[in-house]
Design a protein around this motif. Structure first.
Motif, PDB file in Angstrom:
ATOM      1  N   ILE A   1       0.847  -1.203   0.000  1.00  0.00           N
ATOM      2  CA  ILE A   1       0.000   0.000   0.000  1.00  0.00           C
ATOM      3  C   ILE A   1       0.876   1.244   0.000  1.00  0.00           C
ATOM      4  N   LEU A   2       1.884   1.262   0.856  1.00  0.00           N
ATOM      5  CA  LEU A   2       2.801   2.403   0.911  1.00  0.00           C
ATOM      6  C   LEU A   2       3.545   2.568  -0.408  1.00  0.00           C
ATOM      7  N   TYR A   3       4.002   1.477  -0.976  1.00  0.00           N
ATOM      8  CA  TYR A   3       4.675   1.499  -2.281  1.00  0.00           C
ATOM      9  C   TYR A   3       3.777   2.146  -3.345  1.00  0.00           C
ATOM     10  N   CYS A   4       2.515   1.758  -3.352  1.00  0.00           N
ATOM     11  CA  CYS A   4       1.570   2.308  -4.330  1.00  0.00           C
ATOM     12  C   CYS A   4       1.391   3.812  -4.136  1.00  0.00           C
ATOM     13  N   LYS A   5       1.269   4.232  -2.893  1.00  0.00           N
ATOM     14  CA  LYS A   5       1.096   5.666  -2.615  1.00  0.00           C
ATOM     15  C   LYS A   5       2.332   6.458  -3.019  1.00  0.00           C
ATOM     16  N   ILE A   6       3.503   5.932  -2.737  1.00  0.00           N
ATOM     17  CA  ILE A   6       4.746   6.615  -3.107  1.00  0.00           C
ATOM     18  C   ILE A   6       4.869   6.712  -4.625  1.00  0.00           C
ATOM     19  N   ASN A   7       4.556   5.632  -5.326  1.00  0.00           N
ATOM     20  CA  ASN A   7       4.624   5.672  -6.789  1.00  0.00           C
ATOM     21  C   ASN A   7       3.608   6.644  -7.375  1.00  0.00           C
ATOM     22  N   ALA A   8       2.429   6.699  -6.788  1.00  0.00           N
ATOM     23  CA  ALA A   8       1.415   7.647  -7.260  1.00  0.00           C
ATOM     24  C   ALA A   8       1.935   9.074  -7.141  1.00  0.00           C
ATOM     25  N   LEU A   9       2.548   9.391  -6.015  1.00  0.00           N
ATOM     26  CA  LEU A   9       3.105  10.729  -5.827  1.00  0.00           C
ATOM     27  C   LEU A   9       4.211  11.010  -6.835  1.00  0.00           C
ATOM     28  N   LYS A  10       5.044  10.017  -7.091  1.00  0.00           N
ATOM     29  CA  LYS A  10       6.123  10.171  -8.072  1.00  0.00           C
ATOM     30  C   LYS A  10       5.551  10.558  -9.439  1.00  0.00           C
ATOM     31  N   TYR A  11       4.513   9.845  -9.874  1.00  0.00           N
ATOM     32  CA  TYR A  11       3.913  10.154 -11.175  1.00  0.00           C
ATOM     33  C   TYR A  11       3.258  11.531 -11.179  1.00  0.00           C
ATOM     34  N   ARG A  12       2.650  11.928 -10.073  1.00  0.00           N
ATOM     35  CA  ARG A  12       2.027  13.255  -9.965  1.00  0.00           C
ATOM     36  C   ARG A  12       3.097  14.345 -10.079  1.00  0.00           C
ATOM     37  N   LEU A  13       4.196  14.179  -9.358  1.00  0.00           N
ATOM     38  CA  LEU A  13       5.224  15.222  -9.310  1.00  0.00           C
ATOM     39  C   LEU A  13       5.990  15.379 -10.622  1.00  0.00           C
ATOM     40  N   ARG A  14       6.142  14.287 -11.373  1.00  0.00           N
ATOM     41  CA  ARG A  14       6.904  14.393 -12.616  1.00  0.00           C
ATOM     42  C   ARG A  14       6.011  14.371 -13.867  1.00  0.00           C
ATOM     43  N   ALA A  15       4.712  14.544 -13.679  1.00  0.00           N
ATOM     44  CA  ALA A  15       3.756  14.456 -14.795  1.00  0.00           C
ATOM     45  C   ALA A  15       4.192  15.324 -15.964  1.00  0.00           C
ATOM     46  N   GLY A  16       4.360  14.669 -17.107  1.00  0.00           N
ATOM     47  CA  GLY A  16       4.696  15.363 -18.343  1.00  0.00           C
ATOM     48  C   GLY A  16       6.160  15.733 -18.480  1.00  0.00           C
ATOM     49  N   LEU A  17       6.977  15.441 -17.494  1.00  0.00           N
ATOM     50  CA  LEU A  17       8.389  15.837 -17.551  1.00  0.00           C
ATOM     51  C   LEU A  17       9.298  14.757 -18.131  1.00  0.00           C
ATOM     52  N   LYS A  18       8.894  13.505 -18.036  1.00  0.00           N
ATOM     53  CA  LYS A  18       9.703  12.416 -18.569  1.00  0.00           C
ATOM     54  C   LYS A  18       9.512  12.370 -20.089  1.00  0.00           C
ATOM     55  N   PRO A  19      10.610  12.370 -20.848  1.00  0.00           N
ATOM     56  CA  PRO A  19      10.486  12.340 -22.314  1.00  0.00           C
ATOM     57  C   PRO A  19       9.632  11.163 -22.785  1.00  0.00           C
ATOM     58  N   GLY A  20       8.685  11.457 -23.641  1.00  0.00           N
ATOM     59  CA  GLY A  20       7.821  10.428 -24.203  1.00  0.00           C
ATOM     60  C   GLY A  20       6.556  10.152 -23.411  1.00  0.00           C
ATOM     61  N   ASN A  21       6.420  10.736 -22.235  1.00  0.00           N
ATOM     62  CA  ASN A  21       5.207  10.542 -21.432  1.00  0.00           C
ATOM     63  C   ASN A  21       4.426  11.845 -21.353  1.00  0.00           C
ATOM     64  N   SER A  22       3.165  11.756 -21.702  1.00  0.00           N
ATOM     65  CA  SER A  22       2.308  12.934 -21.606  1.00  0.00           C
ATOM     66  C   SER A  22       1.842  13.103 -20.160  1.00  0.00           C
ATOM     67  N   ILE A  23       1.369  14.295 -19.857  1.00  0.00           N
ATOM     68  CA  ILE A  23       0.806  14.556 -18.529  1.00  0.00           C
ATOM     69  C   ILE A  23      -0.358  13.596 -18.275  1.00  0.00           C
ATOM     70  N   GLU A  24      -1.188  13.406 -19.284  1.00  0.00           N
ATOM     71  CA  GLU A  24      -2.355  12.537 -19.141  1.00  0.00           C
ATOM     72  C   GLU A  24      -1.949  11.102 -18.819  1.00  0.00           C
ATOM     73  N   LYS A  25      -0.916  10.602 -19.502  1.00  0.00           N
ATOM     74  CA  LYS A  25      -0.474   9.222 -19.258  1.00  0.00           C
ATOM     75  C   LYS A  25       0.081   9.096 -17.832  1.00  0.00           C
ATOM     76  N   ASP A  26       0.835  10.088 -17.390  1.00  0.00           N
ATOM     77  CA  ASP A  26       1.364  10.042 -16.032  1.00  0.00           C
ATOM     78  C   ASP A  26       0.242  10.124 -14.998  1.00  0.00           C
ATOM     79  N   PHE A  27      -0.768  10.937 -15.240  1.00  0.00           N
ATOM     80  CA  PHE A  27      -1.907  11.005 -14.320  1.00  0.00           C
ATOM     81  C   PHE A  27      -2.675   9.682 -14.320  1.00  0.00           C
ATOM     82  N   GLU A  28      -2.738   9.026 -15.471  1.00  0.00           N
ATOM     83  CA  GLU A  28      -3.403   7.728 -15.539  1.00  0.00           C
ATOM     84  C   GLU A  28      -2.613   6.692 -14.726  1.00  0.00           C
ATOM     85  N   LYS A  29      -1.284   6.754 -14.812  1.00  0.00           N
ATOM     86  CA  LYS A  29      -0.458   5.854 -14.009  1.00  0.00           C
ATOM     87  C   LYS A  29      -0.628   6.151 -12.519  1.00  0.00           C
ATOM     88  N   GLU A  30      -0.715   7.433 -12.184  1.00  0.00           N
ATOM     89  CA  GLU A  30      -0.957   7.812 -10.795  1.00  0.00           C
ATOM     90  C   GLU A  30      -2.244   7.159 -10.296  1.00  0.00           C
TER      91      GLU A  30
END
Length: 81
Positions: free
Chosen positions: A35-64
């Motif tokens: 559960i903690l792992y999932c929450k940490i990963n969700a935050l990671k995707y929120r904080l870097r949304a759209g910043l990783k080359p090849g990933n859109s903000i929408e895709k990162d929010f979907e992963k979150e």
């Protein structure tokens, strides 16, 4: 579910084992840790949304959302006992 959604929700590289990766992780580390792992990963995707080359903000929010949904799924599992 279109191909892009499949790549977010169930990527092909997780099909290496006959058992779900989530199940292996839960067996090794326990439900609370997962559960903690999932929450940490969700935050990671929120904080870097759209910043990783090849990933859109929408895709990162979907992963979150995938990780937040998984955290909820495991919380419910814990509550059921």
């Amino acid at each position: 579910m279109n191909q892009d959604q499949k790549s977010v929700h169930h990527p092909n590289y997780y099909n290496k084992y006959p058992v779900e990766t989530w199940d292996i992780m839960e067996f090794i580390y326990g439900t609370k840790a997962l559960i903690l792992y999932c929450k940490i990963n969700a935050l990671k995707y929120r904080l870097r949304a759209g910043l990783k080359p090849g990933n859109s903000i929408e895709k990162d929010f979907e992963k979150e959302k995938v990780y937040l949904d998984k955290a909820e799924e495991f919380k419910k599992k814990l509550q059921k006992g």
